[in-house]
Design an enzyme around this catalytic site. Structure first.
Site: not given
Length: 224
Positions: A132, A145
């Site tokens: 990401s 995350y």
């Protein structure tokens, strides 16, 4: 016939990639935690196992299925979790929260790679970890995350250096998925592209085998 293992193939990018690979002649092993979604994602060439990649017994079941299939040409770590919702600032994140995210996003992919490394190297296969932009940026409330994805990238590319693997940390960009919607409850995310739009770039990366590294799929699409 090449064989791929794509974790988290019951929805989102994992399902789109699983379908594309199966439709182009691959045998694809995938998994997911929900039986109904796995059934809905099924098609010829797809072998599905219900389970959580963070569970050791499930990882060994995946490894046994790879052995039964006889080879492994592509391993894609796609299964991910945002962790407890709603997303929150780090001052409100406790140890259990961090561990929950770490187990799925970082520890489980590393453990599965170790199990499957002999099969992957024997076939000269590729390793892909779906990451990401949060792994390299600093977004409020995305700390656990983001940290787990940064660690996953580092583990993936260190394996490339140590083992001579064709290994890639892939940033797919913001996509119109259930997980992305969960990060933005009540917001309209219909402006985000569907997962299917970036799959050609991911498949092309595996096909072209550029040097191991971190790749943004939007960049790959721009030059395709």
């Amino acid at each position: 016939m090449p064989v791929a293992l794509v974790t988290g193939g019951s929805a989102g990018l994992g399902r789109a990639l699983t379908h594309t690979l199966a439709d182009t002649g691959w045998t694809v092993l995938t998994d997911g935690r929900r039986v109904d979604r796995l059934r809905a994602a099924g098609r010829p060439g797809v072998h599905a196992l219900v389970g959580d990649v963070a569970d050791e017994d499930h990882r060994h079941a995946l490894a046994r299925e790879v052995e039964r299939l006889g080879r492994l040409d592509l391993l894609v770590h796609n299964a991910s979790t945002l962790g407890p919702l709603p997303l929150r600032p780090l001052r409100d994140v406790d140890d259990a929260h961090l561990r929950a995210v770490w187990e799925v996003n970082t520890a489980a992919p590393h453990a599965l790679t170790r199990l499957l490394l002999p099969a992957l190297t024997t076939s000269g296969g590729a390793l892909v970890s779906v990451s990401s932009d949060a792994a390299v940026e600093h977004y409020e409330t995305w700390g656990p995350y983001a940290a787990s994805k940064a660690a996953l990238e580092h583990l993936t590319l260190t394996l490339a250096a140590e083992e001579g693997l064709a290994a890639y940390a892939v940033d797919p960009g913001d996509l119109r998925t259930e997980m992305h919607q969960a990060a933005f409850p009540g917001e309209d995310i219909s402006d985000r592209p569907l997962p299917e739009t970036v799959v050609p770039a991911l498949v092309g990366l595996v096909r072209d085998r550029p040097p191991a590294g971190r790749y943004r799929l939007a960049d790959r699409l721009a030059v395709a």
